[in-house]
Motif scaffolding. Structure first.
Motif, PDB file in Angstrom:
ATOM      1  N   VAL A   1       0.882  -1.173   0.000  1.00 20.58           N
ATOM      2  CA  VAL A   1       0.000   0.000   0.000  1.00 20.58           C
ATOM      3  C   VAL A   1       0.915   1.217   0.000  1.00 20.58           C
ATOM      4  O   VAL A   1       1.796   1.330   0.854  1.00 20.58           O
ATOM      5  CB  VAL A   1      -0.908   0.002   1.243  1.00 20.58           C
ATOM      6  N   PRO A   2       0.753   2.128  -0.964  1.00 23.12           N
ATOM      7  CA  PRO A   2       1.659   3.276  -1.018  1.00 23.12           C
ATOM      8  C   PRO A   2       1.513   4.191   0.194  1.00 23.12           C
ATOM      9  O   PRO A   2       0.403   4.448   0.667  1.00 23.12           O
ATOM     10  CB  PRO A   2       1.271   3.997  -2.308  1.00 23.12           C
ATOM     11  N   LYS A   3       2.667   4.679   0.682  1.00 16.89           N
ATOM     12  CA  LYS A   3       2.680   5.672   1.754  1.00 16.89           C
ATOM     13  C   LYS A   3       2.330   7.024   1.155  1.00 16.89           C
ATOM     14  O   LYS A   3       2.123   7.149  -0.050  1.00 16.89           O
ATOM     15  CB  LYS A   3       4.043   5.676   2.429  1.00 16.89           C
ATOM     16  N   ALA A   4       2.277   8.061   1.980  1.00 11.00           N
ATOM     17  CA  ALA A   4       1.777   9.385   1.581  1.00 11.00           C
ATOM     18  C   ALA A   4       2.374   9.903   0.281  1.00 11.00           C
ATOM     19  O   ALA A   4       1.659  10.431  -0.566  1.00 11.00           O
ATOM     20  CB  ALA A   4       2.003  10.396   2.693  1.00 11.00           C
ATOM     21  N   THR A   5       3.679   9.779   0.074  1.00  3.78           N
ATOM     22  CA  THR A   5       4.333  10.355  -1.106  1.00  3.78           C
ATOM     23  C   THR A   5       4.709   9.306  -2.150  1.00  3.78           C
ATOM     24  O   THR A   5       5.528   9.569  -3.014  1.00  3.78           O
ATOM     25  CB  THR A   5       5.594  11.130  -0.683  1.00  3.78           C
ATOM     26  N   GLN A   6       4.120   8.135  -2.074  1.00  6.55           N
ATOM     27  CA  GLN A   6       4.465   7.046  -2.983  1.00  6.55           C
ATOM     28  C   GLN A   6       3.323   6.727  -3.940  1.00  6.55           C
ATOM     29  O   GLN A   6       2.164   7.095  -3.699  1.00  6.55           O
ATOM     30  CB  GLN A   6       4.805   5.776  -2.189  1.00  6.55           C
TER      31      GLN A   6
ATOM     32  N   GLU B   1      -1.429   2.247 -10.150  1.00  3.14           N
ATOM     33  CA  GLU B   1      -2.595   1.523  -9.644  1.00  3.14           C
ATOM     34  C   GLU B   1      -3.170   2.176  -8.383  1.00  3.14           C
ATOM     35  O   GLU B   1      -4.359   2.055  -8.110  1.00  3.14           O
ATOM     36  CB  GLU B   1      -2.159   0.083  -9.346  1.00  3.14           C
ATOM     37  N   ALA B   2      -2.309   2.841  -7.602  1.00  4.34           N
ATOM     38  CA  ALA B   2      -2.759   3.513  -6.379  1.00  4.34           C
ATOM     39  C   ALA B   2      -1.778   4.634  -6.065  1.00  4.34           C
ATOM     40  O   ALA B   2      -0.605   4.561  -6.444  1.00  4.34           O
ATOM     41  CB  ALA B   2      -2.834   2.526  -5.216  1.00  4.34           C
ATOM     42  N   ILE B   3      -2.262   5.670  -5.374  1.00  5.33           N
ATOM     43  CA  ILE B   3      -1.395   6.781  -4.996  1.00  5.33           C
ATOM     44  C   ILE B   3      -1.573   7.100  -3.514  1.00  5.33           C
ATOM     45  O   ILE B   3      -2.639   6.875  -2.939  1.00  5.33           O
ATOM     46  CB  ILE B   3      -1.669   8.053  -5.833  1.00  5.33           C
ATOM     47  N   GLY B   4      -0.501   7.631  -2.906  1.00  4.63           N
ATOM     48  CA  GLY B   4      -0.577   8.100  -1.534  1.00  4.63           C
ATOM     49  C   GLY B   4      -1.308   9.422  -1.461  1.00  4.63           C
ATOM     50  O   GLY B   4      -1.429  10.143  -2.458  1.00  4.63           O
ATOM     51  N   GLU B   5      -1.771   9.778  -0.265  1.00  4.98           N
ATOM     52  CA  GLU B   5      -2.610  10.975  -0.126  1.00  4.98           C
ATOM     53  C   GLU B   5      -1.897  12.282  -0.419  1.00  4.98           C
ATOM     54  O   GLU B   5      -2.544  13.288  -0.707  1.00  4.98           O
ATOM     55  CB  GLU B   5      -3.262  11.024   1.266  1.00  4.98           C
ATOM     56  N   ALA B   6      -0.564  12.310  -0.399  1.00  6.00           N
ATOM     57  CA  ALA B   6       0.169  13.550  -0.676  1.00  6.00           C
ATOM     58  C   ALA B   6       0.633  13.658  -2.135  1.00  6.00           C
ATOM     59  O   ALA B   6       1.262  14.639  -2.514  1.00  6.00           O
ATOM     60  CB  ALA B   6       1.361  13.674   0.260  1.00  6.00           C
ATOM     61  N   VAL B   7       0.342  12.664  -2.952  1.00  4.40           N
ATOM     62  CA  VAL B   7       0.758  12.681  -4.361  1.00  4.40           C
ATOM     63  C   VAL B   7      -0.160  13.611  -5.144  1.00  4.40           C
ATOM     64  O   VAL B   7      -1.385  13.466  -5.109  1.00  4.40           O
ATOM     65  CB  VAL B   7       0.732  11.262  -4.955  1.00  4.40           C
ATOM     66  N   THR B   8       0.437  14.575  -5.858  1.00  2.00           N
ATOM     67  CA  THR B   8      -0.365  15.548  -6.612  1.00  2.00           C
ATOM     68  C   THR B   8      -0.049  15.575  -8.104  1.00  2.00           C
ATOM     69  O   THR B   8      -0.828  16.112  -8.876  1.00  2.00           O
ATOM     70  CB  THR B   8      -0.156  16.971  -6.048  1.00  2.00           C
ATOM     71  N   HIS B   9       1.088  15.035  -8.519  1.00  5.99           N
ATOM     72  CA  HIS B   9       1.491  15.137  -9.925  1.00  5.99           C
ATOM     73  C   HIS B   9       1.165  13.884 -10.739  1.00  5.99           C
ATOM     74  O   HIS B   9       1.433  13.841 -11.938  1.00  5.99           O
ATOM     75  CB  HIS B   9       2.984  15.440 -10.026  1.00  5.99           C
ATOM     76  N   PHE B  10       0.621  12.882 -10.100  1.00  3.65           N
ATOM     77  CA  PHE B  10       0.249  11.647 -10.784  1.00  3.65           C
ATOM     78  C   PHE B  10      -1.145  11.262 -10.344  1.00  3.65           C
ATOM     79  O   PHE B  10      -1.612  11.648  -9.282  1.00  3.65           O
ATOM     80  CB  PHE B  10       1.214  10.502 -10.440  1.00  3.65           C
ATOM     81  N   GLN B  11      -1.788  10.427 -11.187  1.00  2.66           N
ATOM     82  CA  GLN B  11      -3.087   9.899 -10.814  1.00  2.66           C
ATOM     83  C   GLN B  11      -3.200   8.454 -11.258  1.00  2.66           C
ATOM     84  O   GLN B  11      -2.439   7.989 -12.129  1.00  2.66           O
ATOM     85  CB  GLN B  11      -4.216  10.745 -11.385  1.00  2.66           C
TER      86      GLN B  11
END
Length: 89
Positions: A27-32, A73-83
């Motif tokens: 499960v990705p962490k905040a910035t992963q 497939e999934a992003i952390g809650e702090a990721v803003t440049h990818f979806q």
């Protein structure tokens, strides 16, 4: 819990040290981000790691791969440049 297939480095040595295993999907962490890998390659860092050149830096068992391409497939809650759904390499 979801699972995935992985080639896991179980010891240092020849190519026989890889073991195909079913492992929990991370499960990705905040910035992963989590990437579903569609292609990978073997480069010098990968085979040097496998044979043990960096054994002081690698904790076994390990999943190694420096070059991959796939889809997020999934992003952390702090990721803003990818979806989710972005193709990456």
């Amino acid at each position: 819990m979801e699972y995935m297939q992985a080639a896991v480095l179980t010891a240092f040595g020849s190519t026989e040290v890889f073991e195909f295993q079913t492992i929990p999907k991370p499960v990705p962490k905040a910035t992963q981000v989590l990437v579903k890998v569609y292609a990978t390659s073997i480069n010098p860092i990968d085979y040097q790691t496998r044979r043990g050149d960096y054994k002081d830096l690698i904790r076994l068992p390990a999943i190694i791969a420096v070059d991959v391409s796939g889809v997020i497939e999934a992003i952390g809650e702090a990721v803003t440049h990818f979806q989710v759904g972005d193709e990456v390499y």
